[in-house]
Design an enzyme around this catalytic site. Structure first.
Site, PDB file in Angstrom:
ATOM      1  N   ASP A 142       0.873  -1.181   0.000  1.00  0.00           N
ATOM      2  CA  ASP A 142       0.000   0.000   0.000  1.00  0.00           C
ATOM      3  C   ASP A 142       0.903   1.223   0.000  1.00  0.00           C
ATOM      4  O   ASP A 142       1.981   1.202   0.623  1.00  0.00           O
ATOM      5  CB  ASP A 142      -0.903   0.003   1.249  1.00  0.00           C
ATOM      6  CG  ASP A 142      -2.122   0.914   1.083  1.00  0.00           C
ATOM      7  OD1 ASP A 142      -3.256   0.389   1.041  1.00  0.00           O
ATOM      8  OD2 ASP A 142      -1.931   2.156   0.998  1.00  0.00           O
ATOM      9  N   THR A 187     -11.438   4.016  -6.659  1.00  0.00           N
ATOM     10  CA  THR A 187     -11.946   4.602  -7.911  1.00  0.00           C
ATOM     11  C   THR A 187     -13.070   5.562  -7.523  1.00  0.00           C
ATOM     12  O   THR A 187     -14.249   5.272  -7.777  1.00  0.00           O
ATOM     13  CB  THR A 187     -12.464   3.519  -8.884  1.00  0.00           C
ATOM     14  OG1 THR A 187     -13.288   2.598  -8.156  1.00  0.00           O
ATOM     15  CG2 THR A 187     -11.340   2.777  -9.545  1.00  0.00           C
ATOM     16  N   PHE A 199     -17.623  -8.255  -5.292  1.00  0.00           N
ATOM     17  CA  PHE A 199     -19.044  -8.062  -4.956  1.00  0.00           C
ATOM     18  C   PHE A 199     -19.315  -8.109  -3.456  1.00  0.00           C
ATOM     19  O   PHE A 199     -20.456  -8.007  -3.044  1.00  0.00           O
ATOM     20  CB  PHE A 199     -19.894  -9.148  -5.637  1.00  0.00           C
ATOM     21  CG  PHE A 199     -19.823  -9.115  -7.132  1.00  0.00           C
ATOM     22  CD1 PHE A 199     -20.538  -8.171  -7.857  1.00  0.00           C
ATOM     23  CD2 PHE A 199     -19.025 -10.006  -7.822  1.00  0.00           C
ATOM     24  CE1 PHE A 199     -20.474  -8.132  -9.247  1.00  0.00           C
ATOM     25  CE2 PHE A 199     -18.941  -9.980  -9.218  1.00  0.00           C
ATOM     26  CZ  PHE A 199     -19.681  -9.037  -9.926  1.00  0.00           C
ATOM     27  N   LEU A 200     -18.265  -8.295  -2.627  1.00  0.00           N
ATOM     28  CA  LEU A 200     -18.547  -8.474  -1.196  1.00  0.00           C
ATOM     29  C   LEU A 200     -19.190  -7.233  -0.582  1.00  0.00           C
ATOM     30  O   LEU A 200     -19.012  -6.119  -1.063  1.00  0.00           O
ATOM     31  CB  LEU A 200     -17.272  -8.848  -0.440  1.00  0.00           C
ATOM     32  CG  LEU A 200     -16.070  -7.906  -0.439  1.00  0.00           C
ATOM     33  CD1 LEU A 200     -16.261  -6.729   0.483  1.00  0.00           C
ATOM     34  CD2 LEU A 200     -14.829  -8.687  -0.049  1.00  0.00           C
ATOM     35  N   ASN A 233     -24.702  -3.236  -8.977  1.00  0.00           N
ATOM     36  CA  ASN A 233     -24.870  -2.237  -7.916  1.00  0.00           C
ATOM     37  C   ASN A 233     -25.987  -1.251  -8.244  1.00  0.00           C
ATOM     38  O   ASN A 233     -26.759  -0.859  -7.373  1.00  0.00           O
ATOM     39  CB  ASN A 233     -23.559  -1.470  -7.691  1.00  0.00           C
ATOM     40  CG  ASN A 233     -22.704  -2.161  -6.641  1.00  0.00           C
ATOM     41  OD1 ASN A 233     -23.063  -3.220  -6.145  1.00  0.00           O
ATOM     42  ND2 ASN A 233     -21.574  -1.577  -6.302  1.00  0.00           N
ATOM     43  N   GLY A 253     -35.585   2.131   4.568  1.00  0.00           N
ATOM     44  CA  GLY A 253     -34.613   2.788   5.447  1.00  0.00           C
ATOM     45  C   GLY A 253     -34.543   4.261   5.126  1.00  0.00           C
ATOM     46  O   GLY A 253     -35.367   4.777   4.356  1.00  0.00           O
ATOM     47  N   GLY A 268     -26.551   4.399   0.821  1.00  0.00           N
ATOM     48  CA  GLY A 268     -25.307   5.184   0.802  1.00  0.00           C
ATOM     49  C   GLY A 268     -24.124   4.252   0.791  1.00  0.00           C
ATOM     50  O   GLY A 268     -24.203   3.158   0.241  1.00  0.00           O
ATOM     51  N   CYS A 296     -19.949   2.524  -2.207  1.00  0.00           N
ATOM     52  CA  CYS A 296     -20.131   1.972  -3.556  1.00  0.00           C
ATOM     53  C   CYS A 296     -21.368   2.489  -4.302  1.00  0.00           C
ATOM     54  O   CYS A 296     -21.239   3.011  -5.410  1.00  0.00           O
ATOM     55  CB  CYS A 296     -20.163   0.452  -3.484  1.00  0.00           C
ATOM     56  SG  CYS A 296     -18.549  -0.240  -3.082  1.00  0.00           S
ATOM     57  N   ARG A 327     -18.536   6.582   4.874  1.00  0.00           N
ATOM     58  CA  ARG A 327     -18.483   7.250   3.564  1.00  0.00           C
ATOM     59  C   ARG A 327     -19.876   7.303   2.938  1.00  0.00           C
ATOM     60  O   ARG A 327     -20.532   6.282   2.812  1.00  0.00           O
ATOM     61  CB  ARG A 327     -17.511   6.512   2.625  1.00  0.00           C
ATOM     62  CG  ARG A 327     -16.068   6.680   3.029  1.00  0.00           C
ATOM     63  CD  ARG A 327     -15.134   5.922   2.099  1.00  0.00           C
ATOM     64  NE  ARG A 327     -15.145   4.491   2.330  1.00  0.00           N
ATOM     65  CZ  ARG A 327     -14.372   3.622   1.668  1.00  0.00           C
ATOM     66  NH1 ARG A 327     -13.546   4.052   0.731  1.00  0.00           N
ATOM     67  NH2 ARG A 327     -14.428   2.332   1.930  1.00  0.00           N
TER      68      ARG A 327
HETATM   69  N1  LIG Z   1     -15.403  -1.273   0.066  1.00  0.00           N
HETATM   70  C1  LIG Z   1     -16.130  -2.209  -0.506  1.00  0.00           C
HETATM   71  O1  LIG Z   1     -16.969  -2.860   0.119  1.00  0.00           O
HETATM   72  C2  LIG Z   1     -15.943  -2.523  -1.971  1.00  0.00           C
HETATM   73  C3  LIG Z   1     -16.707  -3.579  -2.534  1.00  0.00           C
HETATM   74  C4  LIG Z   1     -16.527  -3.875  -3.882  1.00  0.00           C
HETATM   75  C5  LIG Z   1     -15.654  -3.125  -4.646  1.00  0.00           C
HETATM   76  N2  LIG Z   1     -14.942  -2.102  -4.055  1.00  0.00           N
HETATM   77  C6  LIG Z   1     -14.030  -1.349  -4.915  1.00  0.00           C
HETATM   78  O2  LIG Z   1     -12.698  -1.613  -4.481  1.00  0.00           O
HETATM   79  C7  LIG Z   1     -11.878  -0.451  -4.706  1.00  0.00           C
HETATM   80  C8  LIG Z   1     -11.196  -0.071  -3.398  1.00  0.00           C
HETATM   81  O3  LIG Z   1     -12.210   0.255  -2.446  1.00  0.00           O
HETATM   82  P1  LIG Z   1     -11.899   0.358  -0.884  1.00  0.00           P
HETATM   83  O4  LIG Z   1     -13.192   0.616  -0.204  1.00  0.00           O
HETATM   84  O5  LIG Z   1     -11.087  -0.818  -0.458  1.00  0.00           O
HETATM   85  O6  LIG Z   1     -10.968   1.672  -0.864  1.00  0.00           O
HETATM   86  P2  LIG Z   1     -10.010   2.226   0.302  1.00  0.00           P
HETATM   87  O7  LIG Z   1      -9.836   3.666  -0.002  1.00  0.00           O
HETATM   88  O8  LIG Z   1     -10.549   1.784   1.632  1.00  0.00           O
HETATM   89  O9  LIG Z   1      -8.626   1.449   0.108  1.00  0.00           O
HETATM   90  C9  LIG Z   1      -7.824   1.629  -1.022  1.00  0.00           C
HETATM   91  C10 LIG Z   1      -6.345   1.542  -0.632  1.00  0.00           C
HETATM   92  O10 LIG Z   1      -5.539   1.747  -1.810  1.00  0.00           O
HETATM   93  C11 LIG Z   1      -4.355   2.414  -1.420  1.00  0.00           C
HETATM   94  N3  LIG Z   1      -3.704   2.950  -2.612  1.00  0.00           N
HETATM   95  C12 LIG Z   1      -4.025   4.061  -3.339  1.00  0.00           C
HETATM   96  N4  LIG Z   1      -3.193   4.178  -4.404  1.00  0.00           N
HETATM   97  C13 LIG Z   1      -2.340   3.132  -4.358  1.00  0.00           C
HETATM   98  C14 LIG Z   1      -1.260   2.703  -5.168  1.00  0.00           C
HETATM   99  N5  LIG Z   1      -0.901   3.367  -6.270  1.00  0.00           N
HETATM  100  N6  LIG Z   1      -0.601   1.591  -4.815  1.00  0.00           N
HETATM  101  C15 LIG Z   1      -0.965   0.891  -3.703  1.00  0.00           C
HETATM  102  N7  LIG Z   1      -1.964   1.247  -2.895  1.00  0.00           N
HETATM  103  C16 LIG Z   1      -2.646   2.357  -3.217  1.00  0.00           C
HETATM  104  C17 LIG Z   1      -4.842   3.427  -0.414  1.00  0.00           C
HETATM  105  O11 LIG Z   1      -3.778   3.913   0.391  1.00  0.00           O
HETATM  106  C18 LIG Z   1      -5.880   2.591   0.372  1.00  0.00           C
HETATM  107  O12 LIG Z   1      -5.275   1.953   1.477  1.00  0.00           O
HETATM  108  C19 LIG Z   1     -12.827   0.626  -5.267  1.00  0.00           C
HETATM  109  O13 LIG Z   1     -12.757   0.601  -6.671  1.00  0.00           O
HETATM  110  C20 LIG Z   1     -14.186   0.152  -4.802  1.00  0.00           C
HETATM  111  O14 LIG Z   1     -15.222   0.621  -5.641  1.00  0.00           O
HETATM  112  C21 LIG Z   1     -15.067  -1.809  -2.745  1.00  0.00           C
END
Ligand SMILES: NC(=O)c1ccc[n+]([C@@H]2O[C@H](COP(=O)([O-])OP(=O)(O)OC[C@H]3O[C@@H](n4cnc5c(N)ncnc54)[C@H](O)[C@@H]3O)[C@@H](O)[C@H]2O)c1
Length: 408
Positions: free
Chosen positions: A12, A68, A129-130, A185, A230, A234, A237, A305
């Site tokens: 990370d 993203t 998809f989790l 989604n 609800g 929010g 995602c 968020r």
């Molecule tokens: N949170 C969810 O439940 C969920 C579910 C399905 C899909 N997603 C997708 O997964 C992706 C990540 O979501 P998240 O909630 O885990 O985000 P997050 O912001 O919690 O975590 C992302 C991590 O990426 C790190 N990062 C940023 N740039 C980087 C780089 N160049 N190299 C290495 N690490 C880097 C950040 O420091 C952070 O720790 C998004 O596209 C989101 O849409 C999330």
């Protein structure tokens, strides 16, 4: 992936997250994940590093799971994905497969291929998809796993990583995999918006929305999940993914009016809760204190968020109210007019109204009598249906604009 037996190295750009993982500390709350982390660290299946080369130069598969977020125009901001691709470009070993886990718009795989610009590297899309709050369960028991790649062979190699997970496995092209995630989604967000609009109609018409949803859900074409009314949807995602799908359609010269309608309906849902509180308190919130239970966008996560709770609270404060909130996992949130309490009773003390905005299980066992006697008013607005309304009413609570359970 480490729990499936693979050797995983996590990298990370935020070194504090790497240090935390090395020390066995999770940077997020997720039920069951702490035990899983302890296990895979003890078995040496998961390591963490702040050095990109150390993480990827020997890797056969590199998963990118970077943010993203929503860009200013509603589209998905791909800059993190592209920056990560460029950073790893010269470090990848020949034949490696770069797998996009992040939720990315259709066409992103080609952009990743262009950023890496190497013929000996493959790019696959494996959307996640989790659900937050059920991440471990969902990883082990998914409804399906989707992998899209240019060649069936590469897609199958990625899918083989999940050999121990039993579920339908869908091999697709890159654009199909990318679209499956956004379409899923957005469909769920549309379903929830519809449910919330029908719940408002139920109230106006004197019907109990829970009875209506149960009657609808027994139709197997509709299904009984995602039918709980609800305060609006929010989280990290749905808001960004619905706007991104609308923006993707727009880029192809197409409109999906249902998505725009679902987004607008959701804003109305947040406003409707604020309206209900204001009406119940005599038409003005100026000088009023409102106790709120729940800040996260849903139970069993510490994620705030784009939480509907925050959106509702901002509206209550914007109308002159003061909010004191309690959430089991949130003990800091910077917002003028909002203060946090360390228990439901501390939040409710002196408040004119009590509003439930997140469906935390622990709220079910709150002692109605104790809370109501600490409040200065008796208004209870339970947007998640966690309280037993009859019990609360016998202790003097008033539930404005909700329908009393019917005796048939
Ligand atoms: N949170 C969810 O439940 C969920 C579910 C399905 C899909 N997603 C997708 O997964 C992706 C990540 O979501 P998240 O909630 O885990 O985000 P997050 O912001 O919690 O975590 C992302 C991590 O990426 C790190 N990062 C940023 N740039 C980087 C780089 N160049 N190299 C290495 N690490 C880097 C950040 O420091 C952070 O720790 C998004 O596209 C989101 O849409 C999330």
């Amino acid at each position: 992936m480490a729990s499936l037996g693979h050797d995983v190295v996590g990298y990370d750009i935020d070194p504090s997250k790497v240090d935390q993982l090395k020390a066995g500390i999770l940077p997020i709350y997720e039920p069951g994940l702490d035990q899983m982390l302890t296990d895979v660290l003890a078995k040496g299946k998961l390591r963490a590093t702040s050095k990109l080369a150390e993480a990827i130069s020997d890797a056969e598969f590199v998963f990118t799971c970077v943010p993203t977020p929503q860009d200013d125009d509603g589209s998905a901001d791909l800059s993190y994905v592209i920056a990560a691709s460029q950073a790893m470009k010269s470090l990848l070993k020949p034949g490696a497969v770069v797998v996009t886990k992040s939720t990315v718009p259709v066409g992103s795989a080609q952009r990743v291929e262009a950023a890496i610009d190497r013929d000996d590297i493959h790019v696959a899309s494996n959307p996640e998809f989790l659900r937050e709050g059920a991440a471990v369960y969902d990883f082990q028991n998914p409804d399906r796993i989707v992998v899209g790649a240019r060649s069936a062979d590469v897609a199958q190699r990625v899918m083989d990583l999940y050999a121990k997970v039993e579920c339908p496995k869908v091999l697709t092209s890159q654009p199909a995999a990318e679209l499956i995630k956004y379409a899923s989604n957005s469909f769920l967000a549309i379903k929830l918006s519809f449910v919330n609009d029908v719940a408002a109609l139920c109230e106006a018409a004197g019907a109990d929305s829970r009875e209506v949803m149960r009657g609808m859900g027994l139709d197997t074409r509709i299904g009984n999940r995602f039918l709980e009314p609800g305060p609006g949807w929010g989280g990290s995602c749905f808001p960004k993914d619905t706007r991104a799908l609308a923006s993707i359609a727009d880029s192809f010269g197409l409109q999906i009016p249902l998505i725009a309608a679902a987004i607008a309906s959701n804003e109305t849902a947040h406003k409707r809760v604020a309206d209900r509180v204001m009406n119940a308190l005599g038409g003005s919130l100026v000088g009023k204190t409102i106790a709120v239970l729940g800040l996260t966008f849903k139970a069993d996560t510490d994620d705030t968020r784009e939480s509907p709770a925050i959106s509702v609270i901002e509206r209550l404060i914007g109308r002159g109210g003061k909010v004191v909130a309690y959430d089991p996992l949130v003990n800091k949130y910077d917002l003028a007019g909002l203060s946090l309490a360390d228990s439901p009773i501390a939040a409710a003390t002196g408040a004119q109204a009590l509003v439930v905005l997140t469906e935390w299980a622990e709220f079910k066992s709150i002692d109605a009598k104790e809370i109501l006697s600490a409040m200065s008013g008796k208004v209870v607005i339970d947007t998640r249906n966690v309280f037993d309304q009859k019990t609360w009413e016998t202790t003097g609570a008033t539930f404005p604009s909700t329908v009393s359970p019917r005796t048939i």
